[in-house]
Write a protein that holds these residues in place. Structure first.
Motif, PDB file in Angstrom:
ATOM      1  N   VAL A  54     -19.114  28.474  23.412  1.00 42.25           N
ATOM      2  CA  VAL A  54     -18.723  27.253  24.127  1.00 42.25           C
ATOM      3  C   VAL A  54     -19.935  26.724  24.881  1.00 42.25           C
ATOM      4  O   VAL A  54     -20.547  27.461  25.672  1.00 42.25           O
ATOM      5  N   ALA A  55     -20.275  25.481  24.630  1.00 40.58           N
ATOM      6  CA  ALA A  55     -21.283  24.779  25.426  1.00 40.58           C
ATOM      7  C   ALA A  55     -20.620  23.536  25.978  1.00 40.58           C
ATOM      8  O   ALA A  55     -20.148  22.683  25.220  1.00 40.58           O
ATOM      9  N   CYS A  56     -20.551  23.457  27.296  1.00 37.28           N
ATOM     10  CA  CYS A  56     -19.874  22.338  27.947  1.00 37.28           C
ATOM     11  C   CYS A  56     -20.777  21.722  28.998  1.00 37.28           C
ATOM     12  O   CYS A  56     -21.362  22.433  29.814  1.00 37.28           O
ATOM     13  N   SER A  57     -20.854  20.416  28.961  1.00 37.66           N
ATOM     14  CA  SER A  57     -21.505  19.658  30.023  1.00 37.66           C
ATOM     15  C   SER A  57     -20.424  18.801  30.655  1.00 37.66           C
ATOM     16  O   SER A  57     -19.912  17.869  30.031  1.00 37.66           O
ATOM     17  N   GLY A  58     -20.033  19.170  31.874  1.00 36.26           N
ATOM     18  CA  GLY A  58     -18.927  18.483  32.531  1.00 36.26           C
ATOM     19  C   GLY A  58     -19.323  17.894  33.866  1.00 36.26           C
ATOM     20  O   GLY A  58     -20.438  18.118  34.363  1.00 36.26           O
ATOM     21  N   ASP A  59     -18.413  17.162  34.449  1.00 34.60           N
ATOM     22  CA  ASP A  59     -18.664  16.485  35.721  1.00 34.60           C
ATOM     23  C   ASP A  59     -18.441  17.439  36.899  1.00 34.60           C
ATOM     24  O   ASP A  59     -17.581  17.228  37.752  1.00 34.60           O
ATOM     25  N   LEU A  60     -19.265  18.468  36.945  1.00 39.54           N
ATOM     26  CA  LEU A  60     -19.122  19.479  37.993  1.00 39.54           C
ATOM     27  C   LEU A  60     -19.461  18.949  39.374  1.00 39.54           C
ATOM     28  O   LEU A  60     -19.132  19.582  40.380  1.00 39.54           O
ATOM     29  N   THR A  67     -13.872  20.470  33.412  1.00 43.39           N
ATOM     30  CA  THR A  67     -14.572  21.446  32.571  1.00 43.39           C
ATOM     31  C   THR A  67     -13.626  22.531  32.099  1.00 43.39           C
ATOM     32  O   THR A  67     -13.582  22.864  30.903  1.00 43.39           O
ATOM     33  N   ILE A  68     -12.830  23.085  32.998  1.00 38.22           N
ATOM     34  CA  ILE A  68     -11.953  24.208  32.641  1.00 38.22           C
ATOM     35  C   ILE A  68     -10.756  23.734  31.823  1.00 38.22           C
ATOM     36  O   ILE A  68     -10.407  24.340  30.800  1.00 38.22           O
ATOM     37  N   GLU A  69     -10.133  22.646  32.234  1.00 39.90           N
ATOM     38  CA  GLU A  69      -8.987  22.134  31.482  1.00 39.90           C
ATOM     39  C   GLU A  69      -9.394  21.721  30.067  1.00 39.90           C
ATOM     40  O   GLU A  69      -8.706  22.067  29.090  1.00 39.90           O
ATOM     41  N   ASP A  70     -10.504  21.003  29.940  1.00 40.87           N
ATOM     42  CA  ASP A  70     -10.921  20.538  28.621  1.00 40.87           C
ATOM     43  C   ASP A  70     -11.358  21.693  27.724  1.00 40.87           C
ATOM     44  O   ASP A  70     -11.155  21.657  26.507  1.00 40.87           O
ATOM     45  N   THR A  71     -11.933  22.731  28.312  1.00 38.64           N
ATOM     46  CA  THR A  71     -12.258  23.921  27.521  1.00 38.64           C
ATOM     47  C   THR A  71     -10.975  24.571  27.017  1.00 38.64           C
ATOM     48  O   THR A  71     -10.918  25.051  25.879  1.00 38.64           O
ATOM     49  N   GLY A  72      -9.920  24.576  27.832  1.00 37.74           N
ATOM     50  CA  GLY A  72      -8.621  25.075  27.374  1.00 37.74           C
ATOM     51  C   GLY A  72      -8.071  24.262  26.218  1.00 37.74           C
ATOM     52  O   GLY A  72      -7.521  24.808  25.256  1.00 37.74           O
ATOM     53  N   THR A 132      -9.084  29.000  41.847  1.00 33.28           N
ATOM     54  CA  THR A 132      -8.075  29.895  41.274  1.00 33.28           C
ATOM     55  C   THR A 132      -6.900  29.118  40.675  1.00 33.28           C
ATOM     56  O   THR A 132      -6.293  29.572  39.699  1.00 33.28           O
ATOM     57  N   GLN A 133      -6.582  27.939  41.212  1.00 37.44           N
ATOM     58  CA  GLN A 133      -5.479  27.154  40.644  1.00 37.44           C
ATOM     59  C   GLN A 133      -5.806  26.664  39.231  1.00 37.44           C
ATOM     60  O   GLN A 133      -4.907  26.260  38.474  1.00 37.44           O
ATOM     61  N   MET A 134      -7.084  26.712  38.843  1.00 40.64           N
ATOM     62  CA  MET A 134      -7.461  26.261  37.507  1.00 40.64           C
ATOM     63  C   MET A 134      -7.083  27.253  36.418  1.00 40.64           C
ATOM     64  O   MET A 134      -7.082  26.905  35.236  1.00 40.64           O
ATOM     65  N   ALA A 135      -6.746  28.480  36.796  1.00 43.28           N
ATOM     66  CA  ALA A 135      -6.276  29.430  35.785  1.00 43.28           C
ATOM     67  C   ALA A 135      -5.033  28.884  35.087  1.00 43.28           C
ATOM     68  O   ALA A 135      -4.941  28.877  33.862  1.00 43.28           O
ATOM     69  N   ARG A 136      -4.091  28.374  35.876  1.00 44.24           N
ATOM     70  CA  ARG A 136      -2.875  27.811  35.278  1.00 44.24           C
ATOM     71  C   ARG A 136      -3.202  26.619  34.397  1.00 44.24           C
ATOM     72  O   ARG A 136      -2.645  26.469  33.306  1.00 44.24           O
ATOM     73  N   GLU A 137      -4.086  25.746  34.844  1.00 39.66           N
ATOM     74  CA  GLU A 137      -4.428  24.561  34.053  1.00 39.66           C
ATOM     75  C   GLU A 137      -5.072  24.951  32.728  1.00 39.66           C
ATOM     76  O   GLU A 137      -4.819  24.327  31.692  1.00 39.66           O
ATOM     77  N   PHE A 138      -5.906  25.980  32.740  1.00 40.70           N
ATOM     78  CA  PHE A 138      -6.526  26.458  31.501  1.00 40.70           C
ATOM     79  C   PHE A 138      -5.469  26.972  30.524  1.00 40.70           C
ATOM     80  O   PHE A 138      -5.448  26.590  29.349  1.00 40.70           O
ATOM     81  N   PHE A 139      -4.606  27.855  31.002  1.00 40.24           N
ATOM     82  CA  PHE A 139      -3.596  28.444  30.107  1.00 40.24           C
ATOM     83  C   PHE A 139      -2.593  27.391  29.633  1.00 40.24           C
ATOM     84  O   PHE A 139      -2.139  27.440  28.481  1.00 40.24           O
ATOM     85  N   TYR A 140      -2.258  26.442  30.478  1.00 38.42           N
ATOM     86  CA  TYR A 140      -1.375  25.344  30.062  1.00 38.42           C
ATOM     87  C   TYR A 140      -2.017  24.558  28.923  1.00 38.42           C
ATOM     88  O   TYR A 140      -1.386  24.293  27.894  1.00 38.42           O
ATOM     89  N   ALA A 141      -3.277  24.165  29.100  1.00 40.68           N
ATOM     90  CA  ALA A 141      -3.964  23.371  28.078  1.00 40.68           C
ATOM     91  C   ALA A 141      -4.083  24.148  26.773  1.00 40.68           C
ATOM     92  O   ALA A 141      -3.834  23.604  25.685  1.00 40.68           O
ATOM     93  N   ALA A 142      -4.440  25.431  26.857  1.00 43.56           N
ATOM     94  CA  ALA A 142      -4.592  26.241  25.643  1.00 43.56           C
ATOM     95  C   ALA A 142      -3.260  26.414  24.921  1.00 43.56           C
ATOM     96  O   ALA A 142      -3.184  26.298  23.688  1.00 43.56           O
ATOM     97  N   SER A 143      -2.188  26.672  25.667  1.00 37.19           N
ATOM     98  CA  SER A 143      -0.890  26.903  25.035  1.00 37.19           C
ATOM     99  C   SER A 143      -0.373  25.648  24.351  1.00 37.19           C
ATOM    100  O   SER A 143       0.201  25.702  23.258  1.00 37.19           O
ATOM    101  N   TYR A 144      -0.586  24.498  24.978  1.00 34.03           N
ATOM    102  CA  TYR A 144      -0.048  23.262  24.409  1.00 34.03           C
ATOM    103  C   TYR A 144      -0.825  22.785  23.196  1.00 34.03           C
ATOM    104  O   TYR A 144      -0.233  22.313  22.228  1.00 34.03           O
ATOM    105  N   THR A 145      -2.131  22.911  23.203  1.00 34.76           N
ATOM    106  CA  THR A 145      -2.873  22.463  22.020  1.00 34.76           C
ATOM    107  C   THR A 145      -2.776  23.477  20.887  1.00 34.76           C
ATOM    108  O   THR A 145      -2.836  23.102  19.713  1.00 34.76           O
TER     109      THR A 145
END
Length: 195
Positions: A54-60, A67-72, A132-145
């Motif tokens: 994974v190589a990501c350039s995001g609006d950090l 960055t985390i949601e889109d990687t998911g 830490t709240q981004m853990a849920r956003e990552f798993f949500y994005a991964a599960s749905y796509t």
């Protein structure tokens, strides 16, 4: 034919180039700009025995959310593509993973229907540069796509790093089990005949 996928996803918030191999050996090249998140992705791939780049350039400069949601989103898409028509795979996977004082359950069903059940909480706002709240956003994005049921439950834990690490390890191990090919399954494992 290999069970692998590659994806490029560019938006005004992130630019991601990624590759994923279900039949890998745990090799990774991870550069999201969020070091703790890279560590979690490495745990997922290493314990699931997947190859993941994974190589990501995001609006950090905003925060780590996009960055985390889109990687998911990208990872879930690659899981779906790499699994293909799902003929011959076990479909279900589960893992219970301890990490010192923390214990986490993950269960997945590659059924084509997205659903996330997430039972986890953290005592702090972030681990490293990762909220830490981004853990849920990552798993949500991964599960749905990916189109999978994904259940995560933290039974207990005191250290946020340990809790999150156990979550990503458990996800890797559960997904590895679900994508294993079983010679007794000649079609898809469903009474409907499709997944």
């Amino acid at each position: 034919m290999g069970r692998a996928a590659q994806l490029v996803r560019n938006t005004r918030e992130t630019r991601i180039t990624a590759a994923f191999d279900l039949d890998g050996s745990g090799k990774t090249s991870l550069h999201t700009g969020v070091c703790f998140f890279d560590h979690m992705l490495d745990e997922f791939a290493r314990h699931g025995l997947f190859d993941l780049d994974v190589a990501c350039s995001g609006d950090l400069e905003v925060d780590c959310h996009h960055t985390i949601e889109d990687t998911g989103i990208v990872l879930g898409s690659m899981i779906r593509d790499a699994a293909g028509d799902k003929r011959g795979i076990c479909r279900y996977g589960h893992a219970i993973v301890p990490m010192d004082e923390a214990l986490v359950l993950c269960a997945v069903d590659l059924c084509g229907r997205p659903y996330l059940v997430y039972d986890a909480s953290f005592s702090g706002f972030r681990c490293g540069e990762m909220d830490t709240q981004m853990a849920r956003e990552f798993f949500y994005a991964a599960s749905y796509t990916a189109g999978m049921n994904l259940h995560l439950k933290v039974f207990y834990g005191a250290n946020d790093h340990h809790i999150m690490e156990a979550m990503f390890k458990a996800f890797g191990r559960a997904l590895d089990m679900a994508t294993k090919v079983d010679g007794r399954i000649t079609d898809v494992l469903s009474t409907k005949g499709v997944l």
